[in-house]
Design a protein around this motif. Structure first.
Motif, PDB file in Angstrom:
ATOM      1  N   ALA A   1       1.085  -1.300  -0.098  1.00  0.00           N
ATOM      2  CA  ALA A   1       0.223   0.325  -0.211  1.00  0.00           C
ATOM      3  C   ALA A   1       1.037   1.655  -0.062  1.00  0.00           C
ATOM      4  N   LYS A   2       2.198   0.784   0.479  1.00  0.00           N
ATOM      5  CA  LYS A   2       2.677   1.976   0.830  1.00  0.00           C
ATOM      6  C   LYS A   2       4.037   2.890   0.151  1.00  0.00           C
ATOM      7  N   ILE A   3       4.899   0.933   0.608  1.00  0.00           N
ATOM      8  CA  ILE A   3       6.439   1.789  -0.067  1.00  0.00           C
ATOM      9  C   ILE A   3       6.211   1.525  -1.449  1.00  0.00           C
ATOM     10  N   ALA A   4       6.139   0.503  -2.344  1.00  0.00           N
ATOM     11  CA  ALA A   4       6.002  -0.333  -3.514  1.00  0.00           C
ATOM     12  C   ALA A   4       5.060   0.710  -4.205  1.00  0.00           C
ATOM     13  N   ARG A   5       5.149   1.125  -5.873  1.00  0.00           N
ATOM     14  CA  ARG A   5       4.818   1.516  -6.537  1.00  0.00           C
ATOM     15  C   ARG A   5       4.443   1.303  -7.830  1.00  0.00           C
ATOM     16  N   GLY A   6       3.259   1.549  -8.004  1.00  0.00           N
ATOM     17  CA  GLY A   6       2.899   1.485  -9.625  1.00  0.00           C
ATOM     18  C   GLY A   6       2.774  -0.439 -10.086  1.00  0.00           C
TER      19      GLY A   6
ATOM     20  N   ASN B   1      -0.550   9.749   3.092  1.00  0.00           N
ATOM     21  CA  ASN B   1       0.749  10.333   3.638  1.00  0.00           C
ATOM     22  C   ASN B   1       1.208  11.285   4.246  1.00  0.00           C
ATOM     23  N   ALA B   2       0.818  12.347   4.132  1.00  0.00           N
ATOM     24  CA  ALA B   2       0.310  13.818   4.726  1.00  0.00           C
ATOM     25  C   ALA B   2       0.624  13.712   6.367  1.00  0.00           C
TER      26      ALA B   2
ATOM     27  N   ALA C   1       3.408  14.242  11.289  1.00  0.00           N
ATOM     28  CA  ALA C   1       3.653  13.667  12.773  1.00  0.00           C
ATOM     29  C   ALA C   1       4.966  12.857  12.723  1.00  0.00           C
ATOM     30  N   TYR C   2       5.837  12.692  11.884  1.00  0.00           N
ATOM     31  CA  TYR C   2       7.121  12.654  11.081  1.00  0.00           C
ATOM     32  C   TYR C   2       7.839  14.041  11.749  1.00  0.00           C
TER      33      TYR C   2
ATOM     34  N   ILE D   1       6.986   6.024   4.420  1.00  0.00           N
ATOM     35  CA  ILE D   1       7.425   5.860   3.516  1.00  0.00           C
ATOM     36  C   ILE D   1       8.463   6.471   3.154  1.00  0.00           C
ATOM     37  N   PRO D   2       8.048   5.768   1.553  1.00  0.00           N
ATOM     38  CA  PRO D   2       9.563   6.984   0.998  1.00  0.00           C
ATOM     39  C   PRO D   2       9.611   8.449   0.464  1.00  0.00           C
ATOM     40  N   SER D   3       8.736   9.293   0.781  1.00  0.00           N
ATOM     41  CA  SER D   3       8.701  10.318   1.176  1.00  0.00           C
ATOM     42  C   SER D   3       9.361  10.800   2.271  1.00  0.00           C
ATOM     43  N   LEU D   4       9.768   9.608   3.234  1.00  0.00           N
ATOM     44  CA  LEU D   4      10.534  10.450   4.721  1.00  0.00           C
ATOM     45  C   LEU D   4      12.336   9.375   4.620  1.00  0.00           C
TER      46      LEU D   4
END
Lengths: 294, 287
Positions: A98-103, A186-187, A192-193, B2-5
């Motif tokens: 869902a979050k790391i791998a793309r397309g 993701n925002a 939070a980060y 996540i990749p943006s971090l």
């Protein structure tokens, strides 16, 4: 659209009745009445040839005979362990999809997770048996590598049953997890980060609350499937797998004691339903929503 | 995360390693099953004795019997296919009727009925099996006692297997067909009716073509689920076992590589079905 509504619902009582007939026949003759019959069977006792009286004897028998309720508790407990382990193992994969791998990569990974489930459980269990039995692939390999002195039987242990159950359940956990994680913005994680949260805090405060519906849906389905499983415990666990579905089969088909078998069936149904309702209540979800999403 | 971090290198490595291990876990049993279908030895176990196609094609009545000459096995595949076709037919038809009923009609108890339609999915298959078995026997007994009728199809056997599988596969068919129908643009039908088409013609020329991909998908899924069903089937089966039940029995006795050969055959068939389904994917999206 008033015209459309009229065309659809007005003046078509017979059409409605015709469409309702299959549903009523299906649910009435194959679900409602058979379960009523099962209830009747379980709540009566035979006192003479073809003569029955209402009784709780089959349920009393269940509590009196330790073998019966031990099996029941054991099945429930191992199903809980298997469900928890499936959740822990599936979560990172769902996160990657869902979050790391793309397309394309995400799509391929998801597809790879689905492939084993296009193949019947019997075939998958055969694979585990060939891998784990004493003369099988894994013991032979371990001896060759010098890790074991001589081959060990990996089949017929509780751990083996758990591995098999986790394996067959995996997809039913991954699908709801992926769909609930994909909708997480993701925002929120970035915010939070930026505000100084570490990974663990983000997981606890943002990810898990957001994914709770998916987690519940996955856990409910996996628990139900595990509880009702038959092939995996009996083949990987051997003769003494002690799975409750096997007990039902024995009473019904081998011993032909339908009253006792019906009581066991009802107990399993009650356990499964209780867990489903508890899971839904705990997270405030509705049955239709959870099942509909599958 | 996540990749943006920023992700530390160890985390990336660990993730990659985990995904690889997970894929290994998923595919190892399937690979092992396939490999030993071609091993030239009487048991599906190491060591490797060389490549052979005997477990598919051998026809030596005193020795090896490949799957295509194993009559009992071929018969059980045929049985599974027959059961599958009936279950598919029933599930698609009833699913379509249910979808039309729930999407287009209002009636008292609609909410309750649509919830009840989901219930078969949460009943363990074993219990579906025994309840239908008990109910059918009760009816058979009644007919026998009062009218002296012996009704064959109410005794354990393929008709009951079909009904048992249908009892929960119909739920899945209803869900998928209803989802598709709910996205249908009703004005298309109104246009056809306004232009003078009959209800039957509208159904045939507007609605059915729209539902076609979903109907085909549902049919394939129903067939596959029926083919793979074990729990419900086990309780209702009579003398003629479908493939899953036969395989289960043989695995209990100690399997020969013939079962691996059947498995390879099933995997190939599933792959063909899966590719077939996926090729319809894009078309389904464009409607």
């Amino acid at each position: 659209m008033p015209d459309a509504a009229v065309a659809a619902t007005g003046g078509s009582g017979w059409r409605k009745a015709l469409l309702m007939a299959p549903a009523l026949a299906w649910l009435g003759l194959l679900i409602v009445l058979p379960h009523a019959e099962l209830a009747v069977l379980s709540f009566r006792e035979q006192v003479g040839p073809r003569h029955y009286v209402p009784s709780l004897s089959h349920y009393r028998e269940f509590f009196h005979e330790p073998e019966y309720w031990h099996t029941f508790v054991r099945t429930a407990w191992m199903s809980i362990v298997a469900t928890s382990a499936t959740l822990l193992l599936a979560f990172p994969i769902a996160w990657v999809i869902a979050k790391i791998a793309r397309g394309r990569a995400a799509a391929w990974l998801f597809l790879a997770c689905m492939i084993p489930f296009w193949i019947s459980e019997t075939v998958r269990t055969l694979g585990w048996m060939i891998l784990l039995r004493e003369t099988g692939v894994l013991p032979t390999l371990l001896v060759k590598l010098g890790i074991l002195a001589h081959p060990v039987e990996f089949l017929y242990h509780d751990t083996t049953i758990l591995v098999g159950l986790i394996y067959t359940s995996m997809l039913f956990m991954i699908v709801p997890l992926v769909s609930s994680l994909e909708s997480l913005d993701n925002a929120l994680i970035e915010a939070a980060y930026d505000l100084g949260a570490n990974g663990f805090t983000v997981l606890r405060k943002i990810v898990i609350p957001h994914a709770a519906p998916g987690i519940t849906a996955g856990c409910i389905i996996v628990f139900m499937l595990t509880l009702g499983n038959y092939i995996t415990p009996t083949l990987l666990g051997g003769k003494d797998s002690g799975w409750f579905t096997e007990q039902i089969y024995t009473e019904f088909i081998t011993r032909f004691d339908w009253g006792q078998g019906a009581a066991f069936g009802f107990l399993l149904l009650v356990l499964s339903t209780t867990i489903v309702i508890a899971g839904l209540k705990l997270t405030g979800q509705r049955f239709g929503d959870v099942m509909g999403r599958q | 995360m996540i990749p943006s971090l920023p992700r530390p290198a160890w985390l990336r490595a660990a993730t990659a390693l985990y995904v690889a291990a997970f894929l290994g876990f998923l595919f190892l049993p399937l690979i092992v099953v396939s490999v030993f279908a071609f091993n030239n030895a009487p048991y599906p176990a190491p060591p490797w004795h060389g490549f052979t196609l005997d477990w598919f094609f051998a026809n030596d009545p005193t020795g090896r019997l490949g799957m295509f000459h194993d009559d009992e096995l071929m018969h059980s595949i045929w049985t599974s296919c027959k059961v599958g076709v009936w279950v598919t037919l029933l599930s698609v038809l009833v699913g379509l009727a249910n979808a039309l009923l729930l999407e287009r009609h209002e009636f008292r108890g609609k909410q309750a009925l649509s919830i009840l339609m989901l219930v078969p999915l949460v009943i363990p298959g074993v219990i579906l099996g025994i309840s239908i078995l008990a109910f059918a026997s009760q009816i058979a007994q009644f007919l026998d006692d009062h009218f002296d009728w012996y009704v064959r199809f109410l005794r354990p056997g393929l008709p009951l297997v079909v009904l048992g599988q249908f009892s929960y596969i119909a739920t899945i068919a209803t869900l998928t067909l209803r989802a598709r129908l709910s996205r249908f643009d009703r004005t298309l039908e109104d246009a056809a009716l306004n232009l003078g088409a009959s209800r039957a013609a509208t159904f045939r020329t507007i609605l059915l073509p729209y539902l076609r991909p979903a109907l085909i998908g549902t049919a394939m899924m129903s067939f596959l689920l029926s083919f793979a069903d074990f729990n419900t089937t086990l309780m209702l089966v009579g003398g003629s076992p479908p493939l899953t039940v036969l395989m289960y029995g043989r695995m209990h006795e100690g399997a020969t590589p013939v079962l691996n050969a059947v498995s390879v055959f099933l995997m190939a068939a599933s792959a063909v079905l899966a590719i077939g389904l996926m090729r319809r994917g894009p078309r389904r999206a464009s409607g």
